[in-house]
Design a protein around this motif. Structure first.
Motif, mmCIF file in Angstrom:
data_model
loop_
_atom_site.group_PDB
_atom_site.id
_atom_site.type_symbol
_atom_site.label_atom_id
_atom_site.label_comp_id
_atom_site.label_asym_id
_atom_site.label_seq_id
_atom_site.Cartn_x
_atom_site.Cartn_y
_atom_site.Cartn_z
ATOM 1 N N UNK A 115 0.969 -1.269 -0.046
ATOM 2 C CA UNK A 115 -0.155 0.081 -0.064
ATOM 3 C C UNK A 115 0.835 1.108 0.260
ATOM 4 N N UNK A 116 2.065 1.133 0.808
ATOM 5 C CA UNK A 116 2.878 2.227 0.674
ATOM 6 C C UNK A 116 3.491 2.404 -0.704
ATOM 7 N N UNK A 117 3.835 1.565 -1.214
ATOM 8 C CA UNK A 117 4.275 1.586 -2.987
ATOM 9 C C UNK A 117 3.339 2.336 -3.654
ATOM 10 N N UNK A 118 1.934 1.840 -3.677
ATOM 11 C CA UNK A 118 0.902 2.480 -4.423
ATOM 12 C C UNK A 118 0.857 3.842 -4.050
ATOM 13 N N UNK A 119 0.893 4.175 -2.894
ATOM 14 C CA UNK A 119 0.588 5.525 -2.554
ATOM 15 C C UNK A 119 1.637 6.537 -2.976
ATOM 16 N N UNK A 120 2.969 5.988 -3.129
ATOM 17 C CA UNK A 120 4.270 6.675 -3.495
ATOM 18 C C UNK A 120 4.206 6.797 -5.122
ATOM 19 N N UNK A 121 3.694 5.802 -5.624
ATOM 20 C CA UNK A 121 3.693 5.896 -7.173
ATOM 21 C C UNK A 121 2.394 5.637 -7.676
ATOM 22 N N UNK A 122 1.829 6.630 -8.241
ATOM 23 C CA UNK A 122 0.269 6.451 -8.835
ATOM 24 C C UNK A 122 0.341 5.537 -10.277
ATOM 25 N N UNK A 130 0.678 -4.331 -7.508
ATOM 26 C CA UNK A 130 2.020 -4.564 -6.676
ATOM 27 C C UNK A 130 1.716 -5.836 -6.152
ATOM 28 N N UNK A 131 3.016 -6.560 -5.881
ATOM 29 C CA UNK A 131 3.032 -7.943 -5.114
ATOM 30 C C UNK A 131 4.316 -7.872 -4.482
ATOM 31 N N UNK A 132 4.386 -9.017 -3.276
ATOM 32 C CA UNK A 132 5.428 -9.125 -2.632
ATOM 33 C C UNK A 132 6.439 -10.184 -3.124
ATOM 34 N N UNK A 133 7.640 -9.958 -2.820
ATOM 35 C CA UNK A 133 8.773 -11.168 -3.073
ATOM 36 C C UNK A 133 9.768 -11.020 -2.177
ATOM 37 N N UNK A 134 10.463 -12.238 -1.937
ATOM 38 C CA UNK A 134 11.375 -12.507 -0.816
ATOM 39 C C UNK A 134 12.404 -12.948 -1.437
ATOM 40 N N UNK A 147 2.031 -14.888 -2.882
ATOM 41 C CA UNK A 147 0.564 -14.795 -3.434
ATOM 42 C C UNK A 147 -0.224 -13.858 -3.096
ATOM 43 N N UNK A 148 0.016 -12.475 -3.157
ATOM 44 C CA UNK A 148 -0.755 -11.446 -2.799
ATOM 45 C C UNK A 148 -0.651 -10.425 -3.560
ATOM 46 N N UNK A 149 -1.932 -9.725 -3.680
ATOM 47 C CA UNK A 149 -1.960 -8.548 -4.637
ATOM 48 C C UNK A 149 -2.333 -7.575 -4.226
ATOM 49 N N UNK A 150 -2.007 -6.330 -4.517
ATOM 50 C CA UNK A 150 -2.704 -5.099 -4.556
ATOM 51 C C UNK A 150 -2.971 -4.385 -5.869
ATOM 52 N N UNK A 151 -4.373 -4.178 -6.107
ATOM 53 C CA UNK A 151 -4.847 -3.729 -7.456
ATOM 54 C C UNK A 151 -5.439 -2.313 -7.458
ATOM 55 N N UNK A 152 -5.098 -1.471 -8.139
ATOM 56 C CA UNK A 152 -6.110 -0.476 -8.414
ATOM 57 C C UNK A 152 -7.285 -1.026 -9.003
ATOM 58 N N UNK A 153 -8.324 -0.163 -8.699
ATOM 59 C CA UNK A 153 -9.534 -0.911 -9.140
ATOM 60 C C UNK A 153 -9.775 -1.058 -10.682
ATOM 61 N N UNK A 154 -9.141 0.062 -11.455
ATOM 62 C CA UNK A 154 -9.111 0.098 -12.914
ATOM 63 C C UNK A 154 -8.676 -1.047 -13.392
ATOM 64 N N UNK A 155 -7.396 -1.368 -12.858
ATOM 65 C CA UNK A 155 -6.566 -2.470 -13.557
ATOM 66 C C UNK A 155 -7.357 -3.924 -13.153
#
Length: 265
Positions: A118-125, A130-134, A193-201
């Motif tokens: 969520x921080x990454x999406x706030x910082x870059x519109x 966005x999805x996490x990797x380790x 396997x977690x994702x954050x999407x903007x609703x349009x995408x």
């Protein structure tokens, strides 16, 4: 940035039928279902305004309502969790700006992982997914290799460019590590396997047909890449925290061991 966490859950799974209702025993000997434990973990995310289970199954819906979860009913023909989230998102009021797909079998996901997305999406519109990797350590890589040797479905690797933009995801271990390049370290990243999407995408995803890479790998996020859509990989540090998922029947004992070790009831 109004944010909703959706937990897709289906009963009919080829590998593990009824998985959301599988019971896992915690540190005090109390048994809770997988879906309840995933819902409780999702509710720990500070930046979430709404947590909803998205399902097509009345048994799962009834059970979720029994412990207080909100439920969005979806069609039974959703091909994957992203399609299910896309269907459920349109029923939410108010409509979220960002939807998080919190996999129902990833009950050990630390809340700070979603906070980072969520921080990454706030910082870059310009980031629409966005999805996490380790980065794999020796223990994680050994577990990944053992899963592949046994021919089981489990971990996913992610390959991305210098800016974190995904190039590919695979159930195989990528990149291939040559023996004469051992001094380069282990550049293997495990995808969570977690994702954050903007609703349009997320809305556009449901309009695209599944492509050959998605169908061969069985990885829903490849549909974005096959349609030229950016997926941002966000490297997260887990500090040794286990990230086991309930993918197969024999994953249950090791997850219950983690619940005991972490004191999760």
């Amino acid at each position: 940035m109004h944010t909703a966490i959706l937990i897709p859950a289906r009963y009919e799974s080829k590998r593990y039928p009824g998985k959301p209702l599988a019971e896992l025993t915690g540190a005090t000997g109390m048994a809770k279902t997988l879906i309840q434990r995933s819902w409780e973990r999702a509710r720990q995310v500070a930046g979430a305004d709404h947590v909803v289970v998205a399902t097509d199954d009345d048994r799962i819906a009834e059970h979720c309502r029994s412990f207080g979860a909100d439920v969005a009913m979806t069609a039974p023909d959703c091909a994957n969790g992203t399609e299910r989230c896309a269907q459920a998102a349109v029923s939410l009021d108010p409509a979220p700006e960002v939807v998080v797909n919190f996999q129902g079998d990833a009950l050990l996901t630390p809340p700070h992982v979603i906070d980072l997305l969520l921080q990454a999406m706030r910082a870059d519109p310009d980031i629409s997914v966005a999805t996490p990797v380790v980065r794999c350590d020796a223990t994680m890589l050994a577990a990944f290799e053992e899963t592949r040797r046994q021919g089981r479905v489990g971990e996913t690797s992610a390959v991305f460019d210098r800016q974190g933009r995904a190039l590919y995801f695979s159930k195989e271990i990528l990149p291939t590590r040559r023996t004469d390049a051992a001094d380069l370290g282990t550049p293997v990243f495990q995808h969570m396997g977690i994702y954050a999407y903007r609703t349009e995408a997320l809305t556009r995803y449901g309009d695209w047909p599944a492509g050959p890479l998605e169908m061969h790998e069985g990885l829903e996020q490849l549909r974005f890449l096959e349609n030229g859509h950016r997926v941002q990989c966000c490297e997260v540090a887990l500090g040794g925290a286990p990230v086991h998922e309930l993918n197969n029947y024999d994953d249950k004992p090791r997850i219950e061991a983690v619940l005991r070790d972490l004191g999760i009831v």
